[in-house]
Design a protein around this motif. Structure first.
Motif: not given
Length: 532
Positions: A167-190
């Motif tokens: 395996v050739e090592r490479d830069n691996i991103p570390i995400f700080s926005v780990e979770t985002s999704y729709m709770i219902n048809d109009s409300v989002g969550y981040i």
């Protein structure tokens, strides 16, 4: 011996004769270091002596002025810089064996053919399996310069012999926005876990994705977010505020006042915004939540935040070590100082603050936080609502810690790692079956159930780990244990967000935020009803 005493005496005489005006504290420190180096009875490590002196000096200041060694500095800055160089896997140690939970999409291991369920037993010449190696030591083995090779020995279910991967090592991103999704048809969550270099860009991408799915209102989760860089917090604040609104200002006797003012209208000005915070939300989290509250742009829900309002400037040294020195204080737009009280040099009392909050009832009883001196009262910029200083951001809607489902059995089965280990083994044995029966995340969330057999498997695993089964405690905690089991199984097969979508409803801060954002009347009552 007589020569040494004479030298010391001459040094003392020369110092005594020196003008007090010229014998400054920095000279005194330099003389002390030179005397120790020249005359101490044993060989000394000068670098260590100097380091300890720096650490001791900083301890006489505030709780957040610190020194870090080169290794500690790398560990501090890596999550904030947004990437590291490695092989790109999420793993867990099961029975002293490295078990691959997930290969980073597009990362080195995925490109090489490493799949979830693989067990990495060695990397290059270092054996990983069966040697009780700690996680940080394993990460040092797996990580390395970009372009370097990690020769992996992998045991895969169904294969008779270990597999070899280069395996050739490479830069691996570390995400700080780990979770985002729709709770219902109009409300989002981040959810934002930290404020790193790329956080604002990640947040904007998540907002764009959710708005395409119909998001008109947003729940922003900053619980347990200890902060990070200030700039991403101000950049994200800009999204919700109008041109000319203040985000935060810093004040210092030596550096004056610096104000952060929005330069244009934000891209999300109309929808309802609810921000989740708790006692571990700190620093940049407090800047963002304070800006939204003081500009009457949203409702803050949860518990009083940590109260870290001291601004540290990094001063790197040539050897890679770093001193982070407090240079100013953060203030919210209304004028509140975010920093909670502290005594110079008294780190112990400062560290006990959370325990004191719990013992005083602040985390469990709303009445315990509703008594403020008039000197701590401030007013929001648009609607002139009263808000309170004294350290941290006080939420508009307090939410107590819910301990009704907590028990010693729950505590122990989590602390022993039994629930994580059970889930990893369960997914390993049933991955293909689950994916066939529940082809999408949505189907899994809707239809997958934790059966009595699965729950008994967890109990048996706990017994193996010496967690004593107690019927009454288990029944009290069964609903949350069942949710965590389902969430972990779903996360390991589908998406990181699967866990949150299943477990979040058990968090009273989350459920309160959902109730408020779904009701325009309730939402507006917090913004337009003055409670002086």
């Amino acid at each position: 011996m007589k020569k040494i005493l004479t030298a010391i005496a001459l040094t003392a005489l020369s110092l005594t004769g020196m003008s007090q005006i010229h014998f400054t504290p920095d000279r005194k420190l330099n003389y002390a270091e030179r005397i120790i180096e020249s005359y101490y009875v044993d060989e000394i490590d000068t670098a260590k002596v100097v380091t300890e002196a720096i650490v001791a000096m900083l301890k006489t200041l505030d709780p957040h002025s610190t020194y870090s060694s080169p290794e500690e500095t790398r560990e501090l800055t890596e999550p904030l810089d947004g990437n590291f160089s490695g092989i790109g896997i999420r793993f867990q140690m099961i029975n002293d064996t490295l078990y691959v939970i997930e290969s980073v999409a597009g990362g080195p291991c995925e490109r090489a053919g490493i799949v979830p369920g693989d067990r990495i037993v060695a990397c290059n010449d270092t054996v990983i399996s069966g040697v009780k190696m700690k996680n940080n030591a394993i990460m040092k083995v797996l990580r390395g310069p970009k372009g370097s090779i990690a020769a992996l020995q992998v045991v895969r279910k169904g294969s008779q012999q270990p597999l070899e991967f280069r395996v050739e090592r490479d830069n691996i991103p570390i995400f700080s926005v780990e979770t985002s999704y729709m709770i219902n048809d109009s409300v989002g969550y981040i959810n934002i876990s930290r404020f790193a270099e790329a956080t604002a860009d990640e947040f904007k991408d998540a907002m764009t994705t959710l708005r395409k799915k119909g998001m008109r209102h947003l729940i922003l989760d900053l619980t347990d977010n200890g902060g990070g860089y200030m700039r991403p917090a101000t950049d994200i604040s800009d999204i919700f505020l109008r041109k000319g609104d203040m985000v935060v200002y810093t004040e210092s006797p030596k550096n004056g006042v610096s104000e952060y003012i929005t330069q244009k209208n934000g891209s999300f000005l109309e929808g309802r915004v609810v921000v989740m915070v708790n006692q571990y939300s700190a620093s940049a989290s407090e800047i963002l939540s304070g800006a939204i509250q003081d500009n009457d742009r949203g409702v803050i829900v949860g518990r009083r935040t940590f109260g870290k309002g001291l601004v540290q400037r990094p001063f790197p040294f040539p050897d890679g070590s770093m001193m982070r020195l407090t240079v100013s204080r953060y203030h919210t737009p209304s004028g509140r100082c975010i920093q909670k009280p502290y005594a110079d040099g008294d780190d112990e009392s400062y560290q006990l603050d959370m325990l004191n909050r719990f013992n005083s009832g602040e985390l469990t009883n709303a009445d315990s936080i509703h008594h403020f001196a008039d000197s701590l009262k401030y007013y929001t910029k648009k609607l002139n609502r009263p808000v309170y200083g004294g350290g941290g951001i006080m939420p508009d809607r307090f939410v107590a810690i819910d301990t009704t489902m907590f028990s010693p059995y729950y505590r122990d089965i989590i602390a022993k790692g039994s629930i994580n280990n059970f889930c990893v083994n369960y997914v390993d044995a049933h991955r293909d079956e689950i994916k066939r029966q529940y082809p999408t995340e949505e189907v899994f969330i809707e239809k997958f159930k934790i059966s009595p057999e699965i729950m008994q498997g967890l109990i048996d695993r706990g017994t193996e780990d010496k967690v004593t089964y107690k019927e009454e405690e288990f029944r009290r905690s069964e609903p949350i244990l069942s949710a965590i089991l389902k969430g972990l199984i779903g996360r390991d097969i589908y998406e990181q967000s699967t866990y949150s979508r299943i477990v979040a409803p058990f968090d009273p801060i989350f459920s309160t935020a959902v109730d408020i954002i779904n009701s325009p009347e309730r939402y507006n009552s917090y913004l337009y009803t003055k409670q002086d």
